[in-house]
Write a protein that holds these residues in place. Sequence first.
Motif, PDB file in Angstrom:
ATOM      1  N   SER A   7      11.711 -16.057   8.840  1.00 39.47           N
ATOM      2  CA  SER A   7      12.733 -16.782   8.090  1.00 39.47           C
ATOM      3  C   SER A   7      12.985 -18.113   8.781  1.00 39.47           C
ATOM      4  CB  SER A   7      14.034 -15.973   8.010  1.00 39.47           C
ATOM      5  OG  SER A   7      14.542 -15.727   9.312  1.00 39.47           O
ATOM      6  N   GLY A   8      13.700 -18.990   8.089  1.00 38.26           N
ATOM      7  CA  GLY A   8      14.080 -20.259   8.693  1.00 38.26           C
ATOM      8  C   GLY A   8      13.283 -21.454   8.236  1.00 38.26           C
ATOM      9  N   GLY A   9      12.254 -21.238   7.433  1.00 37.42           N
ATOM     10  CA  GLY A   9      11.477 -22.363   6.945  1.00 37.42           C
ATOM     11  C   GLY A   9      12.260 -23.178   5.929  1.00 37.42           C
ATOM     12  N   GLY A  10      11.685 -24.313   5.555  1.00 43.09           N
ATOM     13  CA  GLY A  10      12.338 -25.156   4.568  1.00 43.09           C
ATOM     14  C   GLY A  10      11.753 -26.541   4.548  1.00 43.09           C
ATOM     15  N   LEU A  11      12.472 -27.438   3.881  1.00 43.31           N
ATOM     16  CA  LEU A  11      12.068 -28.831   3.751  1.00 43.31           C
ATOM     17  C   LEU A  11      12.885 -29.663   4.733  1.00 43.31           C
ATOM     18  CD1 LEU A  11      10.611 -31.161   2.278  1.00 43.31           C
ATOM     19  CD2 LEU A  11      12.505 -31.137   0.623  1.00 43.31           C
ATOM     20  N   VAL A  12      12.195 -30.478   5.519  1.00 37.06           N
ATOM     21  CA  VAL A  12      12.867 -31.298   6.511  1.00 37.06           C
ATOM     22  C   VAL A  12      12.174 -32.654   6.573  1.00 37.06           C
ATOM     23  CG1 VAL A  12      11.438 -30.411   8.409  1.00 37.06           C
ATOM     24  CG2 VAL A  12      13.719 -31.326   8.900  1.00 37.06           C
ATOM     25  N   GLN A  13      12.914 -33.675   6.909  1.00 39.42           N
ATOM     26  CA  GLN A  13      12.330 -35.002   7.053  1.00 39.42           C
ATOM     27  C   GLN A  13      11.604 -35.119   8.384  1.00 39.42           C
ATOM     28  OE1 GLN A  13      15.543 -37.831   6.468  1.00 39.42           O
ATOM     29  NE2 GLN A  13      14.987 -38.070   4.308  1.00 39.42           N
ATOM     30  N   ALA A  14      10.629 -35.998   8.417  1.00 44.98           N
ATOM     31  CA  ALA A  14       9.918 -36.263   9.660  1.00 44.98           C
ATOM     32  C   ALA A  14      10.913 -36.639  10.753  1.00 44.98           C
ATOM     33  CB  ALA A  14       8.906 -37.378   9.453  1.00 44.98           C
ATOM     34  N   GLY A  15      10.683 -36.084  11.935  1.00 41.85           N
ATOM     35  CA  GLY A  15      11.584 -36.302  13.051  1.00 41.85           C
ATOM     36  C   GLY A  15      12.663 -35.249  13.173  1.00 41.85           C
ATOM     37  N   GLY A  16      12.789 -34.417  12.166  1.00 42.02           N
ATOM     38  CA  GLY A  16      13.816 -33.390  12.165  1.00 42.02           C
ATOM     39  C   GLY A  16      13.401 -32.140  12.924  1.00 42.02           C
ATOM     40  N   SER A  17      14.278 -31.137  12.860  1.00 44.14           N
ATOM     41  CA  SER A  17      14.068 -29.890  13.597  1.00 44.14           C
ATOM     42  C   SER A  17      14.283 -28.685  12.697  1.00 44.14           C
ATOM     43  CB  SER A  17      15.044 -29.805  14.777  1.00 44.14           C
ATOM     44  OG  SER A  17      14.849 -30.866  15.679  1.00 44.14           O
ATOM     45  N   LEU A  18      13.633 -27.609  13.061  1.00 42.40           N
ATOM     46  CA  LEU A  18      13.829 -26.318  12.408  1.00 42.40           C
ATOM     47  C   LEU A  18      13.669 -25.226  13.458  1.00 42.40           C
ATOM     48  CD1 LEU A  18      11.796 -26.398   9.047  1.00 42.40           C
ATOM     49  CD2 LEU A  18      14.279 -26.226   9.270  1.00 42.40           C
ATOM     50  N   ARG A  19      14.343 -24.114  13.235  1.00 37.55           N
ATOM     51  CA  ARG A  19      14.115 -22.929  14.064  1.00 37.55           C
ATOM     52  C   ARG A  19      13.677 -21.795  13.155  1.00 37.55           C
ATOM     53  NH1 ARG A  19      18.304 -20.540  18.433  1.00 37.55           N
ATOM     54  NH2 ARG A  19      17.660 -22.471  19.467  1.00 37.55           N
ATOM     55  N   GLU A 110      -7.262 -11.190  17.331  1.00 34.97           N
ATOM     56  CA  GLU A 110      -6.746 -10.382  18.436  1.00 34.97           C
ATOM     57  C   GLU A 110      -5.329  -9.879  18.171  1.00 34.97           C
ATOM     58  OE1 GLU A 110      -8.493  -9.625  21.317  1.00 34.97           O
ATOM     59  OE2 GLU A 110     -10.188 -10.481  20.219  1.00 34.97           O
ATOM     60  N   TYR A 111      -4.802 -10.165  16.993  1.00 36.31           N
ATOM     61  CA  TYR A 111      -3.445  -9.771  16.661  1.00 36.31           C
ATOM     62  C   TYR A 111      -3.466  -8.632  15.656  1.00 36.31           C
ATOM     63  CZ  TYR A 111      -1.738 -13.638  19.374  1.00 36.31           C
ATOM     64  OH  TYR A 111      -1.445 -14.475  20.428  1.00 36.31           O
ATOM     65  N   ASP A 112      -2.583  -7.654  15.876  1.00 39.64           N
ATOM     66  CA  ASP A 112      -2.608  -6.418  15.096  1.00 39.64           C
ATOM     67  C   ASP A 112      -1.744  -6.481  13.843  1.00 39.64           C
ATOM     68  OD1 ASP A 112      -2.299  -5.348  18.351  1.00 39.64           O
ATOM     69  OD2 ASP A 112      -4.092  -4.833  17.177  1.00 39.64           O
ATOM     70  N   TYR A 113      -0.621  -7.152  13.944  1.00 38.17           N
ATOM     71  CA  TYR A 113       0.332  -7.164  12.832  1.00 38.17           C
ATOM     72  C   TYR A 113       0.747  -8.606  12.523  1.00 38.17           C
ATOM     73  CZ  TYR A 113       0.664  -2.260  14.170  1.00 38.17           C
ATOM     74  OH  TYR A 113       0.372  -0.964  14.476  1.00 38.17           O
ATOM     75  N   TRP A 114       1.006  -8.826  11.232  1.00 37.48           N
ATOM     76  CA  TRP A 114       1.336 -10.168  10.760  1.00 37.48           C
ATOM     77  C   TRP A 114       2.523 -10.126   9.823  1.00 37.48           C
ATOM     78  CZ3 TRP A 114      -1.212 -14.652  12.166  1.00 37.48           C
ATOM     79  CH2 TRP A 114      -2.376 -14.479  12.931  1.00 37.48           C
ATOM     80  N   GLY A 115       3.311 -11.200   9.863  1.00 40.40           N
ATOM     81  CA  GLY A 115       4.347 -11.384   8.865  1.00 40.40           C
ATOM     82  C   GLY A 115       3.779 -12.103   7.652  1.00 40.40           C
ATOM     83  N   GLN A 116       4.590 -12.160   6.592  1.00 39.27           N
ATOM     84  CA  GLN A 116       4.130 -12.755   5.340  1.00 39.27           C
ATOM     85  C   GLN A 116       4.180 -14.272   5.375  1.00 39.27           C
ATOM     86  OE1 GLN A 116       7.168 -11.725   5.846  1.00 39.27           O
ATOM     87  NE2 GLN A 116       8.419 -13.415   5.071  1.00 39.27           N
ATOM     88  N   GLY A 117       4.909 -14.820   6.319  1.00 39.49           N
ATOM     89  CA  GLY A 117       4.949 -16.260   6.483  1.00 39.49           C
ATOM     90  C   GLY A 117       6.176 -16.912   5.883  1.00 39.49           C
ATOM     91  N   THR A 118       6.493 -18.087   6.399  1.00 38.08           N
ATOM     92  CA  THR A 118       7.587 -18.895   5.872  1.00 38.08           C
ATOM     93  C   THR A 118       7.100 -20.340   5.773  1.00 38.08           C
ATOM     94  OG1 THR A 118       9.928 -19.481   6.158  1.00 38.08           O
ATOM     95  CG2 THR A 118       8.615 -19.323   8.163  1.00 38.08           C
ATOM     96  N   GLN A 119       7.411 -20.975   4.653  1.00 39.14           N
ATOM     97  CA  GLN A 119       6.914 -22.322   4.382  1.00 39.14           C
ATOM     98  C   GLN A 119       7.740 -23.370   5.123  1.00 39.14           C
ATOM     99  OE1 GLN A 119       4.237 -23.462   2.255  1.00 39.14           O
ATOM    100  NE2 GLN A 119       4.712 -25.390   3.297  1.00 39.14           N
ATOM    101  N   VAL A 120       7.032 -24.252   5.801  1.00 36.53           N
ATOM    102  CA  VAL A 120       7.660 -25.416   6.423  1.00 36.53           C
ATOM    103  C   VAL A 120       7.033 -26.657   5.797  1.00 36.53           C
ATOM    104  CG1 VAL A 120       7.908 -26.746   8.552  1.00 36.53           C
ATOM    105  CG2 VAL A 120       8.165 -24.257   8.592  1.00 36.53           C
ATOM    106  N   THR A 121       7.877 -27.507   5.244  1.00 33.95           N
ATOM    107  CA  THR A 121       7.403 -28.733   4.620  1.00 33.95           C
ATOM    108  C   THR A 121       8.119 -29.913   5.270  1.00 33.95           C
ATOM    109  OG1 THR A 121       7.034 -27.597   2.527  1.00 33.95           O
ATOM    110  CG2 THR A 121       7.115 -30.003   2.470  1.00 33.95           C
ATOM    111  N   VAL A 122       7.336 -30.846   5.794  1.00 33.86           N
ATOM    112  CA  VAL A 122       7.899 -32.016   6.463  1.00 33.86           C
ATOM    113  C   VAL A 122       7.570 -33.242   5.624  1.00 33.86           C
ATOM    114  CG1 VAL A 122       8.023 -33.347   8.582  1.00 33.86           C
ATOM    115  CG2 VAL A 122       7.525 -30.892   8.682  1.00 33.86           C
ATOM    116  N   SER A 123       8.596 -33.917   5.164  1.00 37.64           N
ATOM    117  CA  SER A 123       8.396 -35.108   4.329  1.00 37.64           C
ATOM    118  C   SER A 123       8.388 -36.366   5.200  1.00 37.64           C
ATOM    119  CB  SER A 123       9.497 -35.203   3.277  1.00 37.64           C
ATOM    120  OG  SER A 123      10.760 -35.362   3.906  1.00 37.64           O
ATOM    121  N   SER A 124       7.623 -37.334   4.745  1.00 36.02           N
ATOM    122  CA  SER A 124       7.512 -38.586   5.523  1.00 36.02           C
ATOM    123  C   SER A 124       8.583 -39.586   5.124  1.00 36.02           C
ATOM    124  CB  SER A 124       6.129 -39.189   5.315  1.00 36.02           C
ATOM    125  OG  SER A 124       5.900 -39.412   3.951  1.00 36.02           O
TER     126      SER A 124
END
Length: 124
Positions: A7-19, A110-124
């Motif tokens: 969780s925690g993905g989203g749309l952020v401007q270049a130079g920004g931060s996400l956790r 080499e990894y056994d388990y995976w999450g489904q993923g969260t989208q991170v989009t960085v706009s210029s």
Amino acid sequence: QVQLVESGGGLVQAGGSLRLSCAASGISFSNYRMGWFRQAPGNEREFVVRITRSGEGTATADDVKGRFTIFRDTTKNTLYLQMSALKPEDTAVYHCAASSRAAGSRNPREYDYWGQGTQVTVSS
């Protein structure tokens, strides 16, 4: 049943931060090395950063070094990825993964388990 939920993905401007967060269940979290990978459209899944079982050791891909930090909270069975100074080229689906291997690896195989993923989009 093993689950890794990002969780925690989203749309952020270049130079920004996400956790990003990755909540683990169904595994003994402290017994697994953990990693973050990302995959952009048309590209292969690529290594971003990994962390040891204890959380004391990390390894980071060159293109995110100094900008991305991985850490884990074993009391919450959660893995984190703190991303700063984001660039448009960081845009991808970010996946967390768990490995039971004795040695750390940047190889997704080499990894056994995976999450489904969260989208991170960085706009210029």
